[in-house]
Design an enzyme around this catalytic site. Sequence first.
Site: not given
Ligand SMILES: C[S@@+](CC[C@H](N)C(=O)[O-])C[C@H]1O[C@@H](n2cnc3c(N)ncnc32)[C@H](O)[C@@H]1O
Length: 223
Positions: A104, A126, A130, A162, A202, A204-205
């Site tokens: 984290d 993320d 919800k 997004d 990326t 996710y994008e």
């Molecule tokens: C929706 S994904 C997007 C990943 C990447 N940035 C992309 O655009 O493909 C969000 C990422 O943030 C990470 N994440 C969520 N909370 C986090 C935190 N507190 N510290 C570090 N990473 C975190 C998750 O594990 C996940 O891999």
Amino acid sequence: MNSQPDDTRFRTFGRAKGRTLTVSQQAVMTEHWPRLEIRPGDTLPDGPIWLEIGYGMGSHVLHLARTHPDMSIIGAEPFLNGTAKAVRGAAEEGLDNLRLFRGDVRELMTEMPDRCLERVYILFPDPWPKSRHNKRRLIRTAFITELHRLIAPGGSLIFASDIPHYVDWALTRFRSHARQTGGGFVWDGSDPKQPPENWPGTKYEAKARREGRTPYWFTFTRV
Ligand SMILES: C[S@@+](CC[C@H](N)C(=O)[O-])C[C@H]1O[C@@H](n2cnc3c(N)ncnc32)[C@H](O)[C@@H]1O
């Protein structure tokens, strides 16, 4: 030691463990992780530091390290498979300006000194769409306060999402933080549908686009 932001009790990420690492991924981790890992309280790398929070599978954080060899890049991500992918990429490309934190990011940030960062990327955090899960969103007032402590004046913060509700949620909180602090983060006002220059995209994008959602980018300056 700095005080922990008061919202760390909310988990902001889903699974940190996915598929078990393959033998070859494990071998790469064993060989290269000790050199790449950064832990809370470790001495920070020299020079201007850019931090990417939640780098997922690592394509953008590797792009940053590859295209900005004079910058020290730190990536933070709790997801083991993403970490292994980024470690493999860093090893194959011989990137020596990249450090990775697995966990984290708030645990790392809390140990960092004031104004130590020049730039921070938060790309597609993320969404927790919800409403009962909204409180798990990373962009919260305490988190913005912590980013403001760490980013040097004139430094920048790049946020992408997004999810229109998350965009509104984040902008509302950045604005109210700016009002309260008499400065905070100022959005540069550029077209949110235009990604930053030389944008590699990326994972996710790409998924968001496939599913018909529009990505938005916001660049803020730390006043
Ligand atoms: C929706 S994904 C997007 C990943 C990447 N940035 C992309 O655009 O493909 C969000 C990422 O943030 C990470 N994440 C969520 N909370 C986090 C935190 N507190 N510290 C570090 N990473 C975190 C998750 O594990 C996940 O891999």
